[in-house]
Motif scaffolding. Structure first.
Motif, PDB file in Angstrom:
ATOM      1  N   ALA A 112     -12.182 -24.302  19.349  1.00  0.00           N
ATOM      2  CA  ALA A 112     -10.774 -24.041  19.020  1.00  0.00           C
ATOM      3  C   ALA A 112      -9.988 -23.664  20.261  1.00  0.00           C
ATOM      4  O   ALA A 112      -8.848 -24.115  20.457  1.00  0.00           O
ATOM      5  CB  ALA A 112     -10.686 -22.928  17.976  1.00  0.00           C
ATOM      6  N   GLY A 113     -10.590 -22.848  21.138  1.00  0.00           N
ATOM      7  CA  GLY A 113      -9.904 -22.444  22.360  1.00  0.00           C
ATOM      8  C   GLY A 113      -9.664 -23.603  23.299  1.00  0.00           C
ATOM      9  O   GLY A 113      -8.572 -23.738  23.881  1.00  0.00           O
TER      10      GLY A 113
ATOM     11  N   SER B 273     -17.453 -22.568  17.158  1.00  0.00           N
ATOM     12  CA  SER B 273     -16.134 -22.837  16.574  1.00  0.00           C
ATOM     13  C   SER B 273     -15.034 -22.199  17.412  1.00  0.00           C
ATOM     14  O   SER B 273     -13.988 -22.812  17.663  1.00  0.00           O
ATOM     15  CB  SER B 273     -16.066 -22.314  15.143  1.00  0.00           C
ATOM     16  N   ARG B 274     -15.276 -20.967  17.866  1.00  0.00           N
ATOM     17  CA  ARG B 274     -14.292 -20.290  18.724  1.00  0.00           C
ATOM     18  C   ARG B 274     -14.137 -21.012  20.051  1.00  0.00           C
ATOM     19  O   ARG B 274     -13.022 -21.200  20.555  1.00  0.00           O
ATOM     20  CB  ARG B 274     -14.739 -18.841  18.952  1.00  0.00           C
TER      21      ARG B 274
ATOM     22  N   ILE C 212      -9.577 -26.873  22.509  1.00  0.00           N
ATOM     23  CA  ILE C 212      -8.653 -27.831  21.893  1.00  0.00           C
ATOM     24  C   ILE C 212      -7.215 -27.347  21.987  1.00  0.00           C
ATOM     25  O   ILE C 212      -6.294 -28.122  22.311  1.00  0.00           O
ATOM     26  CB  ILE C 212      -9.063 -28.086  20.426  1.00  0.00           C
ATOM     27  N   GLU C 213      -7.001 -26.057  21.740  1.00  0.00           N
ATOM     28  CA  GLU C 213      -5.645 -25.520  21.816  1.00  0.00           C
ATOM     29  C   GLU C 213      -5.125 -25.545  23.255  1.00  0.00           C
ATOM     30  O   GLU C 213      -3.974 -25.917  23.503  1.00  0.00           O
ATOM     31  CB  GLU C 213      -5.621 -24.078  21.281  1.00  0.00           C
ATOM     32  N   ALA C 214      -5.961 -25.184  24.210  1.00  0.00           N
ATOM     33  CA  ALA C 214      -5.524 -25.130  25.606  1.00  0.00           C
ATOM     34  C   ALA C 214      -5.208 -26.507  26.164  1.00  0.00           C
ATOM     35  O   ALA C 214      -4.404 -26.634  27.105  1.00  0.00           O
ATOM     36  CB  ALA C 214      -6.599 -24.464  26.456  1.00  0.00           C
ATOM     37  N   THR C 215      -5.822 -27.554  25.613  1.00  0.00           N
ATOM     38  CA  THR C 215      -5.629 -28.908  26.150  1.00  0.00           C
ATOM     39  C   THR C 215      -4.755 -29.776  25.249  1.00  0.00           C
ATOM     40  O   THR C 215      -4.644 -30.979  25.464  1.00  0.00           O
ATOM     41  CB  THR C 215      -6.995 -29.587  26.345  1.00  0.00           C
ATOM     42  N   ARG C 216      -4.128 -29.160  24.253  1.00  0.00           N
ATOM     43  CA  ARG C 216      -3.290 -29.907  23.325  1.00  0.00           C
ATOM     44  C   ARG C 216      -2.163 -30.641  24.076  1.00  0.00           C
ATOM     45  O   ARG C 216      -1.504 -30.078  24.934  1.00  0.00           O
ATOM     46  CB  ARG C 216      -2.681 -28.957  22.301  1.00  0.00           C
TER      47      ARG C 216
ATOM     48  N   ASP D  65     -11.547 -18.707  29.223  1.00  0.00           N
ATOM     49  CA  ASP D  65     -10.161 -19.013  28.876  1.00  0.00           C
ATOM     50  C   ASP D  65      -9.278 -19.005  30.115  1.00  0.00           C
ATOM     51  O   ASP D  65      -8.398 -19.862  30.282  1.00  0.00           O
ATOM     52  CB  ASP D  65      -9.634 -18.002  27.854  1.00  0.00           C
TER      53      ASP D  65
ATOM     54  N   ARG E  78     -12.265 -33.516  15.995  1.00  0.00           N
ATOM     55  CA  ARG E  78     -10.868 -33.928  15.803  1.00  0.00           C
ATOM     56  C   ARG E  78     -10.147 -34.313  17.101  1.00  0.00           C
ATOM     57  O   ARG E  78      -8.958 -34.660  17.058  1.00  0.00           O
ATOM     58  CB  ARG E  78     -10.085 -32.838  15.084  1.00  0.00           C
TER      59      ARG E  78
END
Length: 435
Positions: free
Chosen positions: A273-274, A269-270, A276-280, A226, A64
């Motif tokens: 997700a981490g 997946s983890r 993608i969220e951190a680089t949103r 992270d 995505r």
């Protein structure tokens, strides 16, 4: 090497992997003894299906967001493996001119290539720019100046990503596979990056297009990753605010853990997700550099038991594979599962050792293993990464063969070296020179 071996989806559909069927270890649909008969031992055996499976799993996890997967060639540089990944849509991460050559031989073009490595030579930088690589991961100010000089000589603008040392502590199995702690040789010290970014922009033949990090291999805890990613993102925001508006790639490295013993597999997946969220909201293309994750579990090392021996109250299983064939146990104290191709049903605690003239030549120490007699075949598991690629000719031993299995067919993709190969580049008649 038959090109048909690498045709995606052309082999009969078989669940890929290494399983015992009717008491005999198979790679996909091929019995291991059939491979040993054709290729001899020791021999590395890879499952094409497992490599595809791992690549697609990682690719789907990031579907995505804009992303590129650049396979780290150093993990396993066999041309058949490279061609298989190229057919899947991968790019490559290289660390030498030789790996650039291999990448081109496997069908990768310049834009498929990211050039990393802490000690690039001028010749290698010339080759990289001639090939049109996506970017060069620069790791020091000295390299930055050399790259600017090479680009000027070629009359081009070199695309640059700065490799950042995020300076975080990593908990993984061995200190030699940690690359992002303070004082390591890799990357530009974290606090120096804003100044080096300004210097990059001031040099006329360079263009800063990315930031990069890699904290090490076999990362099983997400906390240090992270933390490192948060520091990299903060740095990106800072250097953009300072004028670096052309940055469009964020290279987040690799290092996902694989299973050597009873470890839990990496939670892809983890991980996704981490990241993608951190680089949103950063408007970047993510670059991933998996090596071991894609190929390690796809490979075994087939070896024959030569002798059994008892000495000093200890049992020894002596095999024809040694530390020159698989260095990881000796070099990293690495654990690799060892399975009998045809289990006897009896167990023994033994050292599984090779024929090399070193006390450090072992595949396993004090291992509860199959009571395999001379002539039996053993499979050393999870050797698809950093197995053959780290092999040597120590003790003047020819390096092993490599075999690729794809469903119900297999091919020898690297012929076993012969004795004459050991001296092919040496000269008996010397051309003496004087200063």
């Amino acid at each position: 090497m038959g090109e048909s071996v690498l045709t995606v989806g052309s082999a009969t559909t078989v669940e890929p992997g290494f399983v015992h069927v009717d008491g005999v270890l198979h790679c996909d649909a091929i019995p291991a003894p059939v491979i040993a008969e054709a290729a001899g031992t020791p021999t590395y055996v890879y499952s094409a299906g497992l490599i595809r499976q791992q690549y697609r799993r990682l690719d789907a996890a990031f579907a995505r967001v804009p992303h590129r997967i650049h396979y780290s060639v150093k993990a396993n540089s066999n041309l058949a493996v490279l061609r298989l990944l190229q057919a899947e849509g991968a790019g490559v991460d290289i660390v030498s001119g030789g790996e650039l050559y291999r990448a081109h031989e496997a069908g990768f073009t310049g834009g498929d290539v990211v050039f990393s490595g802490v000690g690039k030579r001028a010749r290698e930088l010339h080759e990289a720019l001639a090939a049109g690589v996506l970017f060069v991961n620069v790791e020091s100010e000295g390299e930055l100046l050399l790259l600017d000089q090479v680009a000027r000589e070629r009359g081009v603008i070199a695309p640059v990503a700065l490799r950042v040392n995020p300076e975080v502590a990593v908990d993984n199995p061995h200190e030699y596979i940690r690359t992002g702690e303070k004082g390591h040789k890799f990357g530009i010290p974290f606090d120096d990056v804003p100044r080096v970014a300004r210097e990059t922009r001031d040099l006329p033949n360079l263009k800063l297009v990315g930031l990069d990090m890699h904290i090490g291999s076999q990362i099983s805890s997400w906390e240090p990753y992270d933390a490192a990613l948060a520091r990299l993102v903060a740095l990106l925001v800072r250097v953009r605010a300072d004028g670096a508006q052309d940055i469009r790639y964020l290279d987040v490295g690799g290092g996902l853990a694989v299973t050597y013993d009873e470890e839990a597999p990496a939670d892809v997946s983890r991980f996704a997700a981490g990241v993608i969220e951190a680089t949103r909201g950063l408007d970047v293309t993510l670059v991933l550099e998996p090596g071991r994750f894609l190929v390690a579990e796809s490979g075994i090392l087939l070896t024959e038991v030569l002798f059994r021996k008892r000495s000093g109250g200890k049992e020894y299983v002596i095999t024809d594979a040694g530390m020159n064939d698989l260095l990881r146990p000796s070099h990293y104290e690495a654990f690799h599962r060892i399975d009998a191709v045809k289990p006897t049903g009896e167990r023994v605690v033994a050292d599984v050792v090779g024929p090399v003239c070193e006390s450090g030549d072992f595949l396993a120490l004090d291992r509860d293993t199959d009571d395999a007699p001379p002539g039996a075949l053993l499979a050393v598991r999870t050797t698809g990464a950093y197995g053959f690629s780290m092999a040597s000719n120590y003790n003047s031993r020819p390096r092993p063969a490599e075999v690729l299995v794809d469903g119900d067919r297999f091919a020898i993709v690297t012929e076993r070296e012969r004795y004459e190969d050991l001296v092919r580049q040496e000269r008996a008649s010397l051309d003496w020179r004087v200063a």
